[in-house]
Design an enzyme around this catalytic site. Structure first.
Site, PDB file in Angstrom:
ATOM      1  N   CYS A 123       0.964  -0.658   0.117  1.00  0.00           N
ATOM      2  CA  CYS A 123      -0.195   0.273   0.094  1.00  0.00           C
ATOM      3  C   CYS A 123       1.073   1.253  -0.333  1.00  0.00           C
ATOM      4  O   CYS A 123       0.362   2.305  -0.346  1.00  0.00           O
ATOM      5  CB  CYS A 123      -0.824  -0.268   1.198  1.00  0.00           C
TER       6      CYS A 123
ATOM      7  N   ILE B 194     -12.665   0.998  -1.928  1.00  0.00           N
ATOM      8  CA  ILE B 194     -12.329  -0.245  -3.315  1.00  0.00           C
ATOM      9  C   ILE B 194     -12.247   1.478  -4.179  1.00  0.00           C
ATOM     10  O   ILE B 194     -13.913   1.755  -4.107  1.00  0.00           O
ATOM     11  CB  ILE B 194     -13.158  -0.509  -3.183  1.00  0.00           C
TER      12      ILE B 194
ATOM     13  N   HIS C 187      -9.269   5.505  -1.891  1.00  0.00           N
ATOM     14  CA  HIS C 187      -7.716   5.011  -1.260  1.00  0.00           C
ATOM     15  C   HIS C 187      -7.368   4.169  -2.536  1.00  0.00           C
ATOM     16  O   HIS C 187      -7.316   2.523  -2.455  1.00  0.00           O
ATOM     17  CB  HIS C 187      -7.752   3.990  -0.473  1.00  0.00           C
TER      18      HIS C 187
END
Lengths: 134, 350, 384
Positions: C83, C209, C333
């Site tokens: 990430c 998502i 994100h």
């Protein structure tokens, strides 16, 4: 999980076998081939007893692919009596109020009922310690 | 049959999974207006992550705790079951690996309906009794299959027990003698690729269960010159309480003799695990010197009978693992028949 | 080492982009950054991305994006650090320019997640964790964070409600960011009644998502004056690591990678410490990460990260402004792209172009991208 990989992991999965560094005596679960503290490769298998206390817990409501048939399920982190912390599924917890600090013990259960190739993945899970002597 | 070398049970361990399905959940689904009495109160059901492998592993670990031997000392791991997770691939090698008995060990799965577990015991007795091995592990375990709505669904349960056989000087119970009694009797079967077994209804009683248990019992009693009254306790295969009560009476045993080993009311019929689980419950309470009679039954058909005597060592090793009672009280009730169908994997997704 | 500045920024609004594929997302962000900088020169690109292989069956991504944007035959490399891939791409671009290997370098972050159902994405995200001992046991990424959150609440006596302010702040700030995904405010009531994903974590504790791409054009400070936009200097760029397995750390509630990379960054930027930071774009993928980040980076004492949020100190007018344009929670994100969006937003703040959530007199901003459950932290400190 790929078959050769599962096979390679079987002793740690089936019975919580880790390693011990012969130079600095540190215990590892998961086992490590190289001790990160002293970089010694003089490590040997170490059988953990499978007893510990619950460090934290949660429930997986949305299981990753391959885990749907057994989900939803509880997972936790367990502080083994020998020291290491282990992340694992929790089992036999229907109707149990999980509490941080409760005593738990290792059992071997199905982790994945059917991988993409049809074999079953067995491995350690923890359950609340069965009442009574052991 | 007797061995060259004196053999005993040096460790035993039970396992019963925690989920339980009350028989009334099945009745209210399939026979909502029937007032027929139910064969058992409830039965054990494997947890969603349990099967014959996982249950065998826990029973084996319990047996090893009581045997107090290193698993690498085992020379055989035999699992008797009719619910192998794999049609081809041994259950026993997974169990042997998990308990740390590999690689210098014999391993195989045995199949003889409900007497597969006692067949494994016979073989283990022979292995140790002949001097081929010091220790051999025999397991009888099942996650019994039954057709939804069938009479067997009320009782088809999950659980069993594991026994380590070894030299008499370490025995918790000595094996005085054993024997087997077998005929070709088609009372119950499941063909490859069938999900559920077929059974012979009334035929499963007289020519099957009763004939074979009587045959095996009479044979071993005459060999040893004994009768029912010579035993403190008796254990039979437990498909339902009715059959056990009747065979007890037919063979001249009393209800008191079979009481401690009667687990069927609370657990149901654990098939290959049934008589072995009953024996574990007896060993949980037996006193040194108590003589124990054991006789299994398996469809197809046959019975294995064992005459056992408890030793002093039983008392000191008994608490090294959970007793059957502890597993019986370790219980979680399934409240919906639908949940049971999911647990027992009776919902076919494709 | 040469001093390095950012002379152009470009982004694609974060959304579920039915019509845009991976290559176009990345190329569009790159071209927008060049346009912003008033140049068409890019000597190399570094593409931060975590999931292209897993979710799009596409490795060799940087070359594809270079091709898609018309950059061939320049150097193009993909950077992966779970990430933190976006932050790591900025770091790679920074080192390329600082070292003198290249003069004009694009750091691009891109992620395309929405072609999959939840279980596929859950599995893909779990690849950031230990594949044998975490993901291999069905422990999802959100579950790992939930384990931390429950332990945090246990050790410090905090409640789930204590974390609400992080989520509320992110959403409030996202309202004013035209590139954000969730431009709607949420209330404490919304937070309290949100659907549980992995207890105690709810939907409103977690970033969603989405798809997105962002890009930055970096060049040596001594060549930056020729370009139209205000140059923002990269005063520090650091990376630190920790065990992949959460359970293998001496104290899972202390994120050592953040601690080390933050403190190295303060030193590199010539700052006394966190008090000199005017805004902190933390990796708020989960509210618990915000709390642990504040503590490990030295903004709060252990167990007091939630206090800063509760007291309103993380708002744009507070003393530790966080998620000023929505953060991972409000802006969205897109995993491997997030680290680039974070630096981009610090640039917007330091240029004074952040709109209604502009932090007054912002001179020093910190962006921090975290991979795995705190197993890698990439920190950048920017100055105007």
């Amino acid at each position: 999980m790929q078959l050769p990989r599962y096979h390679r992991l079987r002793r740690s999965f089936y019975r919580l076998e880790g390693t011990r560094c012969n130079r600095c005596d540190r215990l590892f679960f998961p086992g490590r081939r190289i001790c990160p503290d002293c970089r010694s490769q003089d490590v040997e298998p170490y059988q953990f007893r499978g007893r510990g206390t619950l460090y934290s817990f949660t429930n997986v409501q949305q299981p990753p692919r391959g885990f749907g048939s057994i989900g939803p399920y509880a997972v936790g982190m367990v502080r083994l009596e020998e020291g290491p912390l282990v992340t694992s599924q929790l089992t036999d917890v229907d109707g149990v109020d999980l509490v941080i600090g409760m005593e738990v013990e290792m059992v071997t259960r199905k982790i994945q009922d059917s991988s993409e190739h049809g074999y079953i993945v067995y491995g350690y899970k923890f359950r609340p310690l069965l009442t009574g002597a052991r | 049959m007797k061995t060259e070398r004196a053999v005993g049970i040096v460790g035993y361990g039970a396992y019963v999974p925690r989920p339980r399905l009350p028989a009334k959940r099945i009745a209210e689904t399939w026979l909502p207006s029937s007032s027929r009495p139910l064969p058992v109160r409830e039965k054990s059901v494997p947890g969603i992550d349990e099967d014959t492998v996982t249950m065998s592993i826990e029973a084996a670990r319990n047996a090893l705790s009581r045997a107090a031997i290193d698993p690498s000392e085992l020379r055989a791991v035999w699992v008797g079951t009719e619910s192998k997770p794999y049609a081809v691939k041994p259950t026993s090698t997974i169990v042997a690996e998990a308990i740390g008995a590999t690689p210098n060990v014999s391993a195989a799965d045995m199949e003889f309906a409900c007497k597969a577990g006692s067949e494994a015991m016979q073989t283990a007795v022979a292995y140790v009794g002949s001097g081929m091995a010091d220790y051999a592990l025999a397991i009888g375990m099942d996650a019994a299959q039954s057709k939804p709505g069938d009479a067997l669904e009320y009782t088809a349960a999950a659980g069993g027990a594991a026994y380590v056989f070894g030299p008499a000087d370490r025995a918790l119970a000595l094996v005085e003698a054993s024997n087997s009694y077998v005929t070709d009797t088609p009372d119950f079967f499941r063909r490859q690729h069938m999900h559920y077994p077929e059974h012979g209804h009334r035929f499963t009683g007289e020519p099957a269960y009763f004939t074979h248990i009587q045959g095996a019992t009479q044979e071993i009693m005459s060999e040893l010159g004994r009768e029912a009254a010579d035993y403190r306790w008796a254990v039979f295969h437990q498909p339902n309480p009715k059959f056990v009560h009747r065979i007890t009476k037919l063979l001249g045993f009393t209800p008191e003799q079979v009481k401690p080993g009667m687990v069927v009311e609370e657990v149901g019929n654990t098939y290959a695990g049934s008589s072995l689980l009953g024996l574990a419950a007896v060993l949980d309470v037996a006193a040194p010197g108590d003589r124990i009679f054991f006789c299994s039954y398996g469809s197809g058909a046959g019975s294995d009978a064992f005459s056992l005597v408890a030793t002093e060592r039983l008392i000191s090793m008994r608490d090294a693992a959970p007793r059957v009672r502890q597993y019986l009280s370790h219980r979680y009730e399934i409240r919906e028949y639908g949940h049971y169908l999911r647990h027992a994997r009776k919902i076919r997704m494709h | 080492m040469r001093d390095v500045g950012i002379i152009g920024i470009g982004q694609v609004p974060i959304s579920e982009h039915w019509d845009l594929c991976l290559r176009d997302l990345g190329a569009l962000a790159a071209l927008r950054a060049l346009e912003d900088a008033g140049t068409d020169r890019a000597d190399a690109i570094f593409v931060g991305n975590m999931l292209a292989g897993e979710l799009s069956g596409q490795e060799n991504l940087a070359t594809l994006i270079a091709d898609s944007a018309g950059f061939l035959p320049i150097e193009a490399l993909r950077i992966e650090a779970a990430c933190a891939a976006g932050g790591a791409a900025v770091r790679a671009a920074y080192t390329a320019v600082a070292s003198g290997a290249h003069d004009f370098v694009l750091a691009i972050g891109v992620e395309k997640m929405t072609d999959h159902l939840t279980d596929g994405i859950t599995s893909a995200l779990a690849t950031a964790a230990d594949a044998d001992y975490e993901a291999g046991h069905g422990v999802s990424f959100v579950a790992l964070n939930a384990l931390l959150m429950r332990r945090y609440m246990h050790e410090y006596g905090s409640t789930h409600e204590d974390f609400a302010a992080f989520s509320i702040n992110s959403h409030e700030n996202a309202v004013h960011n035209p590139n954000a995904m969730y431009r709607m405010p949420i209330t404490a009531e919304d937070y309290a009644t949100s659907t549980v994903v992995s207890d105690p974590i709810t939907i409103l504790d977690s970033a969603a998502i989405c798809d997105g791409a962002a890009a930055l054009l970096l060049c040596p400070m001594d060549q930056a004056a020729a370009f139209p936009r205000q140059t923002i200097e990269i005063a520090a760029s650091t990376v630190a690591t920790d065990t992949l397995g959460l359970a293998e750390r001496p104290d899972p509630l202390h994120w050592g990678a953040i601690d080390v990379s933050s403190h190295h960054a303060y030193e590199q930027a010539g700052l006394a410490g966190p008090a000199d930071i005017d805004l902190y774009e933390a990796h708020d993928a989960f509210t618990i990460v915000s709390a642990l980040s504040l503590e490990a980076a030295g903004f709060a004492r252990r167990g007091e990260g939630v206090t800063l949020a509760r007291e309103g100190r993380i708002a744009p007018d507070g003393d530790v402004p966080m998620s000023t344009l929505g953060g991972l929670k409000g802006r969205g994100h897109p995993i491997g792209a997030s680290g680039v969006y974070q630096v981009l937003e610090v640039v917007q703040q330091l240029r004074g172009e952040a709109g209604p959530t502009q932090v007054k007199n912002a001179k020093v901003g910190m962006a921090q991208s975290v991979g795995g459950s705190g197993s890698v932290a990439v920190t950048h400190i920017l100055k105007n």
